[in-house]
Design a protein around this motif. Structure first.
Motif, PDB file in Angstrom:
ATOM      1  N   ALA A  58      24.785  33.277  -8.608  1.00 12.12           N
ATOM      2  CA  ALA A  58      23.818  33.687  -7.580  1.00 12.12           C
ATOM      3  C   ALA A  58      22.594  34.359  -8.189  1.00 12.12           C
ATOM      4  O   ALA A  58      21.461  34.074  -7.799  1.00 12.12           O
ATOM      5  CB  ALA A  58      24.488  34.632  -6.572  1.00 12.12           C
ATOM      6  N   THR A  59      22.812  35.225  -9.160  1.00 13.63           N
ATOM      7  CA  THR A  59      21.670  35.921  -9.758  1.00 13.63           C
ATOM      8  C   THR A  59      20.859  34.999 -10.671  1.00 13.63           C
ATOM      9  O   THR A  59      19.635  35.121 -10.746  1.00 13.63           O
ATOM     10  CB  THR A  59      22.130  37.181 -10.515  1.00 13.63           C
ATOM     11  OG1 THR A  59      23.167  36.832 -11.430  1.00 13.63           O
ATOM     12  CG2 THR A  59      22.640  38.240  -9.552  1.00 13.63           C
ATOM     13  N   ILE A  60      21.531  34.071 -11.343  1.00 10.94           N
ATOM     14  CA  ILE A  60      20.785  33.106 -12.161  1.00 10.94           C
ATOM     15  C   ILE A  60      19.928  32.224 -11.265  1.00 10.94           C
ATOM     16  O   ILE A  60      18.745  31.997 -11.548  1.00 10.94           O
ATOM     17  CB  ILE A  60      21.733  32.269 -13.042  1.00 10.94           C
ATOM     18  CG1 ILE A  60      22.240  33.116 -14.210  1.00 10.94           C
ATOM     19  CG2 ILE A  60      21.039  31.007 -13.563  1.00 10.94           C
ATOM     20  CD1 ILE A  60      23.278  32.434 -15.079  1.00 10.94           C
ATOM     21  N   VAL A  61      20.502  31.720 -10.183  1.00 11.21           N
ATOM     22  CA  VAL A  61      19.733  30.870  -9.269  1.00 11.21           C
ATOM     23  C   VAL A  61      18.574  31.663  -8.667  1.00 11.21           C
ATOM     24  O   VAL A  61      17.449  31.167  -8.563  1.00 11.21           O
ATOM     25  CB  VAL A  61      20.636  30.260  -8.178  1.00 11.21           C
ATOM     26  CG1 VAL A  61      19.809  29.623  -7.071  1.00 11.21           C
ATOM     27  CG2 VAL A  61      21.573  29.234  -8.799  1.00 11.21           C
ATOM     28  N   ALA A  62      18.838  32.909  -8.278  1.00 13.85           N
ATOM     29  CA  ALA A  62      17.761  33.745  -7.727  1.00 13.85           C
ATOM     30  C   ALA A  62      16.654  33.943  -8.766  1.00 13.85           C
ATOM     31  O   ALA A  62      15.460  33.865  -8.446  1.00 13.85           O
ATOM     32  CB  ALA A  62      18.318  35.094  -7.268  1.00 13.85           C
ATOM     33  N   GLY A  63      17.046  34.185 -10.007  1.00 19.11           N
ATOM     34  CA  GLY A  63      16.051  34.332 -11.070  1.00 19.11           C
ATOM     35  C   GLY A  63      15.287  33.043 -11.307  1.00 19.11           C
ATOM     36  O   GLY A  63      14.061  33.055 -11.521  1.00 19.11           O
ATOM     37  N   GLN A  64      15.980  31.903 -11.244  1.00 16.76           N
ATOM     38  CA  GLN A  64      15.302  30.615 -11.404  1.00 16.76           C
ATOM     39  C   GLN A  64      14.303  30.387 -10.275  1.00 16.76           C
ATOM     40  O   GLN A  64      13.186  29.915 -10.512  1.00 16.76           O
ATOM     41  CB  GLN A  64      16.318  29.474 -11.427  1.00 16.76           C
ATOM     42  CG  GLN A  64      17.123  29.409 -12.696  1.00 16.76           C
ATOM     43  CD  GLN A  64      18.184  28.324 -12.636  1.00 16.76           C
ATOM     44  OE1 GLN A  64      18.871  28.170 -11.627  1.00 16.76           O
ATOM     45  NE2 GLN A  64      18.309  27.571 -13.703  1.00 16.76           N
TER      46      GLN A  64
END
Length: 162
Positions: free
Chosen positions: A105-111
């Protein structure tokens, strides 16, 4: 039109499978790191084995880049491999600490936040950023916050969060 829809569905499903694969890869690397107590080795193995697989794919491909093909590549483009190493290393370190879902979730949000910033700073012709796009990124960021916010377990549920 049916053929185009089928191709689009295959592309979307392929991207979905790749996304799930990334999550599995991060989780395995994180566990590997925990088992041996060192995040460097799983990261190194990730790149050595991935490099070997890519080398085989490259050897089997019909087109091979020549030295002349590199003449138009700007120097800043070579930052991608070190960034990839940092992404994999970061995933190896973070996966066992935050869990697969929170990491994803945090990687996708960062992307999404990074993609939005790039589209605003270096826009692609014909692809304007609208309010709906900004709202979608904000919703994704809120989702990442919700996923990473831990509820306190109730004592009567033996550590199971409500």
């Amino acid at each position: 039109q049916w053929a185009l829809a089928a191709v689009s569905l295959v592309v979307v499903l392929g991207a979905f499978v790749v996304g799930a694969g990334i999550n599995v890869q991060q989780s395995i690397n994180g566990r590997f790191s925990r088992w041996i107590g060192d995040p460097i080795i799983p990261t190194l193995l990730n790149f050595v084995l991935a490099g070997a697989i890519i080398a085989v794919i490259w050897l089997l491909s019909p087109h091979h880049a020549s030295p002349a093909d590199f003449s138009d590549v700007p120097i800043w483009a070579y930052i991608a491999p070190p960034l990839a190493a940092l992404v994999v290393f970061g995933s190896v370190v973070l996966a066992p600490k935050v869990g697969a879902l929170a990491l994803a979730a945090t990687i996708v949000a960062g992307q999404l936040a990074g993609g939005l910033a790039l589209d605003l700073l270096v826009p692609v012709p014909g692809r304007a950023v609208g309010i709906a796009t900004v709202a979608a990124v904000a919703i994704a960021l809120a989702g990442a916050v919700l996923v990473t916010t831990r509820s306190r377990p109730r004592p009567d549920r033996q550590g199971v969060a409500p």
